[in-house]
Design a protein around this motif. Structure first.
Motif, PDB file in Angstrom:
ATOM      1  N   ASP A  13       0.632  -1.492  -0.095  1.00  0.00           N
ATOM      2  CA  ASP A  13      -0.146  -0.010  -0.061  1.00  0.00           C
ATOM      3  C   ASP A  13       1.198   1.872   0.398  1.00  0.00           C
ATOM      4  N   ARG A  14       1.763   1.430   1.148  1.00  0.00           N
ATOM      5  CA  ARG A  14       2.807   2.001   0.712  1.00  0.00           C
ATOM      6  C   ARG A  14       3.093   2.535  -0.753  1.00  0.00           C
ATOM      7  N   ASP A  15       4.162   0.985  -1.217  1.00  0.00           N
ATOM      8  CA  ASP A  15       4.528   1.913  -2.418  1.00  0.00           C
ATOM      9  C   ASP A  15       3.396   2.097  -3.680  1.00  0.00           C
ATOM     10  N   ARG A  16       2.107   1.879  -3.655  1.00  0.00           N
ATOM     11  CA  ARG A  16       1.685   2.593  -4.789  1.00  0.00           C
ATOM     12  C   ARG A  16       1.396   3.890  -4.358  1.00  0.00           C
ATOM     13  N   VAL A  17       1.252   4.369  -3.001  1.00  0.00           N
ATOM     14  CA  VAL A  17       1.382   6.031  -2.313  1.00  0.00           C
ATOM     15  C   VAL A  17       2.470   6.274  -3.343  1.00  0.00           C
ATOM     16  N   ALA A  18       3.496   6.003  -2.717  1.00  0.00           N
ATOM     17  CA  ALA A  18       4.577   6.585  -2.946  1.00  0.00           C
ATOM     18  C   ALA A  18       4.721   6.518  -4.704  1.00  0.00           C
ATOM     19  N   ALA A  19       4.293   5.353  -5.656  1.00  0.00           N
ATOM     20  CA  ALA A  19       4.571   5.298  -7.374  1.00  0.00           C
ATOM     21  C   ALA A  19       3.528   7.194  -7.731  1.00  0.00           C
ATOM     22  N   ILE A  20       2.513   6.887  -6.730  1.00  0.00           N
ATOM     23  CA  ILE A  20       1.419   8.124  -7.209  1.00  0.00           C
ATOM     24  C   ILE A  20       2.253   9.565  -7.229  1.00  0.00           C
ATOM     25  N   LEU A  21       2.898   8.908  -5.664  1.00  0.00           N
ATOM     26  CA  LEU A  21       3.796  10.956  -5.301  1.00  0.00           C
ATOM     27  C   LEU A  21       4.765  11.532  -6.315  1.00  0.00           C
ATOM     28  N   ARG A  22       5.433  10.006  -7.025  1.00  0.00           N
ATOM     29  CA  ARG A  22       6.108  10.512  -7.781  1.00  0.00           C
ATOM     30  C   ARG A  22       5.338  10.823  -9.588  1.00  0.00           C
ATOM     31  N   GLU A  23       4.547  10.579  -9.917  1.00  0.00           N
ATOM     32  CA  GLU A  23       3.859  11.037 -11.067  1.00  0.00           C
ATOM     33  C   GLU A  23       3.902  12.614 -10.571  1.00  0.00           C
ATOM     34  N   HIS A  24       2.397  12.620  -9.280  1.00  0.00           N
ATOM     35  CA  HIS A  24       2.269  13.497  -9.556  1.00  0.00           C
ATOM     36  C   HIS A  24       3.322  14.700  -9.664  1.00  0.00           C
ATOM     37  N   THR A  25       4.505  14.695  -8.250  1.00  0.00           N
ATOM     38  CA  THR A  25       5.779  15.423  -8.657  1.00  0.00           C
ATOM     39  C   THR A  25       6.232  15.420 -10.531  1.00  0.00           C
ATOM     40  N   ALA A  26       6.027  14.473 -10.966  1.00  0.00           N
ATOM     41  CA  ALA A  26       6.491  14.668 -12.563  1.00  0.00           C
ATOM     42  C   ALA A  26       5.468  15.001 -13.535  1.00  0.00           C
ATOM     43  N   GLN A  27       4.177  15.538 -12.685  1.00  0.00           N
ATOM     44  CA  GLN A  27       3.582  16.343 -13.544  1.00  0.00           C
ATOM     45  C   GLN A  27       3.806  17.475 -13.190  1.00  0.00           C
ATOM     46  N   GLY A  28       4.395  17.775 -12.287  1.00  0.00           N
ATOM     47  CA  GLY A  28       4.357  18.968 -11.673  1.00  0.00           C
ATOM     48  C   GLY A  28       3.776  19.607 -10.616  1.00  0.00           C
ATOM     49  N   ARG A  29       3.094  18.957 -10.072  1.00  0.00           N
ATOM     50  CA  ARG A  29       2.197  19.185  -8.615  1.00  0.00           C
ATOM     51  C   ARG A  29       2.592  19.264  -7.709  1.00  0.00           C
ATOM     52  N   ILE A  30       3.653  19.108  -7.419  1.00  0.00           N
ATOM     53  CA  ILE A  30       4.177  18.617  -5.913  1.00  0.00           C
ATOM     54  C   ILE A  30       5.928  18.688  -6.029  1.00  0.00           C
ATOM     55  N   THR A  31       6.707  19.752  -5.603  1.00  0.00           N
ATOM     56  CA  THR A  31       7.923  20.201  -5.885  1.00  0.00           C
ATOM     57  C   THR A  31       8.484  19.049  -5.088  1.00  0.00           C
ATOM     58  N   MET A  32       9.635  18.949  -5.660  1.00  0.00           N
ATOM     59  CA  MET A  32      10.914  18.117  -5.015  1.00  0.00           C
ATOM     60  C   MET A  32      10.563  18.413  -3.257  1.00  0.00           C
ATOM     61  N   GLU A  33      11.103  19.100  -3.022  1.00  0.00           N
ATOM     62  CA  GLU A  33      10.940  19.088  -1.404  1.00  0.00           C
ATOM     63  C   GLU A  33       9.819  18.638  -0.672  1.00  0.00           C
ATOM     64  N   GLU A  34       8.311  18.892  -1.803  1.00  0.00           N
ATOM     65  CA  GLU A  34       7.169  18.581  -0.678  1.00  0.00           C
ATOM     66  C   GLU A  34       6.850  16.516  -1.220  1.00  0.00           C
ATOM     67  N   PHE A  35       7.525  16.670  -2.616  1.00  0.00           N
ATOM     68  CA  PHE A  35       7.624  15.417  -2.642  1.00  0.00           C
ATOM     69  C   PHE A  35       8.823  14.014  -1.617  1.00  0.00           C
ATOM     70  N   HIS A  36       9.714  14.541  -1.280  1.00  0.00           N
ATOM     71  CA  HIS A  36       9.898  14.190  -0.329  1.00  0.00           C
ATOM     72  C   HIS A  36       9.724  14.657   1.639  1.00  0.00           C
ATOM     73  N   GLU A  37       9.455  15.373   1.854  1.00  0.00           N
ATOM     74  CA  GLU A  37       9.042  15.680   3.180  1.00  0.00           C
ATOM     75  C   GLU A  37       7.659  14.275   3.179  1.00  0.00           C
ATOM     76  N   ARG A  38       6.653  14.193   1.968  1.00  0.00           N
ATOM     77  CA  ARG A  38       5.631  13.434   1.758  1.00  0.00           C
ATOM     78  C   ARG A  38       6.304  12.159   1.728  1.00  0.00           C
ATOM     79  N   LEU A  39       6.993  11.552   1.618  1.00  0.00           N
ATOM     80  CA  LEU A  39       8.076  10.246   1.363  1.00  0.00           C
ATOM     81  C   LEU A  39       7.898   9.920   2.550  1.00  0.00           C
ATOM     82  N   GLU A  40       8.693  11.020   3.640  1.00  0.00           N
ATOM     83  CA  GLU A  40       9.506  11.066   5.628  1.00  0.00           C
ATOM     84  C   GLU A  40       7.580   9.915   5.310  1.00  0.00           C
ATOM     85  N   GLN A  41       6.468  10.649   5.271  1.00  0.00           N
ATOM     86  CA  GLN A  41       5.692  10.610   6.087  1.00  0.00           C
ATOM     87  C   GLN A  41       5.401   9.486   5.442  1.00  0.00           C
TER      88      GLN A  41
END
Length: 142
Positions: A13-41
Motif C-alpha cells: 500500500d505504501r509503495d502504491r502511494v509512493a508511485a502516485i506521489l512520484r507521478e504527481h511530482t513528474a506532472q509538476g503538482r508537487i515540488t521535489m521538496e514536498e515529495f521528499h517530505e511526503r515520502l518521509e511521512q
C-alpha cells in the motif's frame, strides 16, 4: 470489504502511494521538496487514514493509463533503424579488414594479387543496398 481509515496499511500500500506521489511530482503538482517530505511521512504511516492524508489535496491518478513519454529526439523519416545501421557497420568492418589483409599480402608477396575482397563485400553490399533503398527502414515490433 472496504478499507477503513483505522486499518493497518501494508508495504505494498505504501509503495502504491509512493508511485502516485512520484507521478504527481513528474506532472509538476508537487515540488521535489514536498515529495521528499511526503515520502518521509509515507514510510512512517501505519494506517490507511494516514496514507490518505498524503494525497488528499491531489487529484486521483490512474496508474494504469499514464500518457506515453515522448522521446527526447523525434526520429526523422529518412533515418535508418538501429538494425540497418548495425548491418552497414558490420559490412564496413569486414570489408576494411579484408582490404587490409589483401594489401599486406600484396606488399609482402611483391605482386599485386587478385582483389578477392570484392567477392566478400560485393554481394553483401548489394543486398544491404537493396534493403536500404527498397526496405521500409522501420524496426519490426512484435
Amino acid at each position: 470489504m472496504a478499507n477503513s481509515p483505522e486499518m493497518r496499511a501494508s508495504d505494498a500500500d505504501r509503495d502504491r502511494v509512493a508511485a502516485i506521489l512520484r507521478e504527481h511530482t513528474a506532472q509538476g503538482r508537487i515540488t521535489m521538496e514536498e515529495f521528499h517530505e511526503r515520502l518521509e511521512q509515507l514510510y512512517e504511516s501505519r494506517t490507511y487514514g494516514e496514507l490518505a492524508k498524503l494525497t488528499a489535496d491531489l487529484p486521483d491518478v490512474d496508474m494504469r493509463n499514464l500518457p506515453a513519454k515522448k522521446s527526447a529526439a523525434p526520429a526523422k523519416k529518412d533515418e535508418q533503424h538501429a538494425g540497418m545501421q548495425a548491418a552497414w557497420g558490420a559490412w564496413a568492418a569486414a570489408s576494411g579488414i579484408n582490404w587490409v589483409i589483401w594489401i599486406i599480402v600484396s606488399i609482402t608477396s611483391g605482386d599485386l594479387i587478385y582483389p578477392w575482397p570484392l567477392w566478400v563485400m560485393g554481394p553483401w553490399g548489394v543486398i544491404l543496398l537493396v534493403s536500404t533503398v527498397f526496405g521500409d527502414n522501420k524496426p519490426k515490433r512484435s
